[in-house]
Motif scaffolding. Structure first.
Motif, mmCIF file in Angstrom:
data_model
loop_
_atom_site.group_PDB
_atom_site.id
_atom_site.type_symbol
_atom_site.label_atom_id
_atom_site.label_comp_id
_atom_site.label_asym_id
_atom_site.label_seq_id
_atom_site.Cartn_x
_atom_site.Cartn_y
_atom_site.Cartn_z
ATOM 1 N N CYS A 59 32.923 24.202 36.105
ATOM 2 C CA CYS A 59 31.716 23.979 35.051
ATOM 3 C C CYS A 59 30.933 22.848 35.354
ATOM 4 O O CYS A 59 29.942 22.773 35.158
ATOM 5 N N HIS A 60 31.583 21.595 36.062
ATOM 6 C CA HIS A 60 30.748 20.548 36.217
ATOM 7 C C HIS A 60 30.576 20.300 37.474
ATOM 8 O O HIS A 60 31.336 20.685 38.378
ATOM 9 N N SER A 84 23.901 16.312 37.472
ATOM 10 C CA SER A 84 23.231 17.498 37.095
ATOM 11 C C SER A 84 22.029 17.222 36.358
ATOM 12 O O SER A 84 21.859 16.425 35.676
ATOM 13 N N GLY A 104 26.199 16.584 30.250
ATOM 14 C CA GLY A 104 27.388 16.561 30.621
ATOM 15 C C GLY A 104 27.918 17.310 31.947
ATOM 16 O O GLY A 104 28.993 17.735 32.445
ATOM 17 N N MET A 105 26.660 17.024 32.884
ATOM 18 C CA MET A 105 27.049 17.349 34.295
ATOM 19 C C MET A 105 27.384 18.792 34.480
ATOM 20 O O MET A 105 28.008 19.300 35.491
ATOM 21 N N LEU A 106 27.006 19.746 33.531
ATOM 22 C CA LEU A 106 27.284 21.074 33.752
ATOM 23 C C LEU A 106 26.481 21.695 34.833
ATOM 24 O O LEU A 106 25.405 21.301 35.043
ATOM 25 N N LYS A 107 27.057 22.724 35.577
ATOM 26 C CA LYS A 107 26.117 23.469 36.520
ATOM 27 C C LYS A 107 25.432 24.333 36.029
ATOM 28 O O LYS A 107 24.181 24.538 36.747
ATOM 29 N N CYS A 144 37.905 21.333 36.970
ATOM 30 C CA CYS A 144 37.096 21.026 36.399
ATOM 31 C C CYS A 144 35.600 21.378 37.007
ATOM 32 O O CYS A 144 34.531 21.444 36.198
ATOM 33 N N SER A 145 35.682 21.341 38.502
ATOM 34 C CA SER A 145 34.181 21.669 38.887
ATOM 35 C C SER A 145 33.894 23.233 38.596
ATOM 36 O O SER A 145 32.673 23.346 39.261
ATOM 37 N N CYS A 198 40.131 13.742 38.208
ATOM 38 C CA CYS A 198 39.152 13.455 36.860
ATOM 39 C C CYS A 198 39.956 13.023 35.733
ATOM 40 O O CYS A 198 39.463 12.165 34.922
#
Length: 329
Positions: free
Chosen positions: A254-255, A260, A264-267, A251-252, A229
């Protein structure tokens, strides 16, 4: 001319030893075009051909006597594998037989099998790939054995098109289409409202992944998720004076890097995302179910409106401010 003949014989001898050592002769099923042969007969025929090294004296000219009408075959000469002027091309050595094995009596009634590639091949993916790996031995493929595609019995020919002017998987405009033909979940994620710009080929799968295998999880090109990232998001790289544990870890956490439905591609949406960890931390322990005044039971407030937790804790990736202990500045 004599030197060329000697060189060709040298290539033939080397290729015969290489292919035999790689176990190409072990065939699971008879080729589709020769269904009358049993697997045992195919194996015995290939064994004999490789031991005797029955290569054609005319090379590709012998093959094209029958196969020149096929556009798929002739397209080989438009690409790098068919470039007879390149010393790295199969055409400069054993030509067609460099990959497909010695001709033998194949052109005399078509009774002798050849090495074939792709979904209709009688060879396993491992055996097909051993032919390709005989030449492609650079450091980008050093981790192929034991990698995700190797363990999944994916053949090189499943992704690559040798008999073509331009291999689709090597072009940014078509690489994603090739990858997502198998990785369908990621294909769906790429079309969600928040995602990397892969739909317009501004990014491609190989910007982050090495499909030929790596020593990192998920075939990442870098040693871990965060380093991958940081290649683009360098401003998020630490060390920070005040760090956020899940960010430092991965990073993954949360993203979702493939896309998504959340910003912000948040989970998940804040505050629910934040409360997965901050479940008993003062005001964060309360259940904030609403978001602004759009029909929610909770009114507009800093805990649920706008960017929710990030309204105050804006430096969620870490802070270098002396008073940024709570990631507020």
């Amino acid at each position: 001319m004599k030197s060329i003949i000697k060189l060709t014989r040298h290539f033939a001898s080397s290729a015969m030893v290489l292919l035999c050592c790689l176990g190409v002769s072990q065939v699971a099923n008879a080729a589709k075009w020769d269904a009358k042969m049993t697997p045992e007969e195919v194996e015995a025929t290939l064994d004999k051909k490789f031991v005797e090294g029955k290569y054609s004296k005319k090379g590709a000219d012998s093959c094209l006597m029958c196969h020149k009408k096929s556009a798929k075959v002739m397209d080989l000469f438009k690409g790098v594998h068919g470039d007879i002027k390149s010393s790295k091309s199969p055409m400069a050595g054993l030509q067609c037989e460099a990959c497909h094995g010695p001709l033998g009596k194949h052109n005399k009634g078509g009774k002798e099998p050849m090495i074939t590639f792709g979904k209709d091949s009688s060879l396993s993916a491992e055996k097909q790939n051993s032919v390709c790996m005989g030449c492609h031995t650079d450091d980008k493929r050093m981790a192929w054995n034991g990698g995700h595609h190797d363990n999944g019995d994916v053949a090189c020919a499943s992704c690559h098109s040798v008999h073509s002017a331009n291999d689709p998987v090597l072009s940014k405009n078509s690489e994603i289409q090739v990858c997502t033909s198998c990785h369908t979940k990621q294909k769906a994620d790429l079309h969600k409202r928040s995602s990397h710009p892969m739909k317009w080929a501004q990014m491609v799968c190989t910007d982050c992944h090495n499909p030929h295998g790596t020593f990192a999880d998920s075939g990442l090109a870098q040693i871990d998720n965060n380093d991958t990232c940081y290649d683009c998001h360098a401003e998020k790289r630490g060390p920070k004076l005040w760090e956020h544990s899940p960010v430092v870890d991965d990073c993954s956490n949360c993203h979702n890097p493939h896309g998504s439905v959340n910003d912000g591609m948040l989970k998940a949406r804040p505050p629910q995302l934040c409360q997965q960890c901050h479940a008993s931390d003062g005001h964060a322990s309360n259940a904030y179910l609403g978001n602004t005044g759009l029909g929610s039971e909770v009114g507009d407030n800093a805990f649920s409106g706008g960017r929710s937790c990030l309204n105050c804790h804006s430096q969620v990736h870490g802070s270098n401010h002396p008073s940024g202990k709570l990631l507020q500045r």
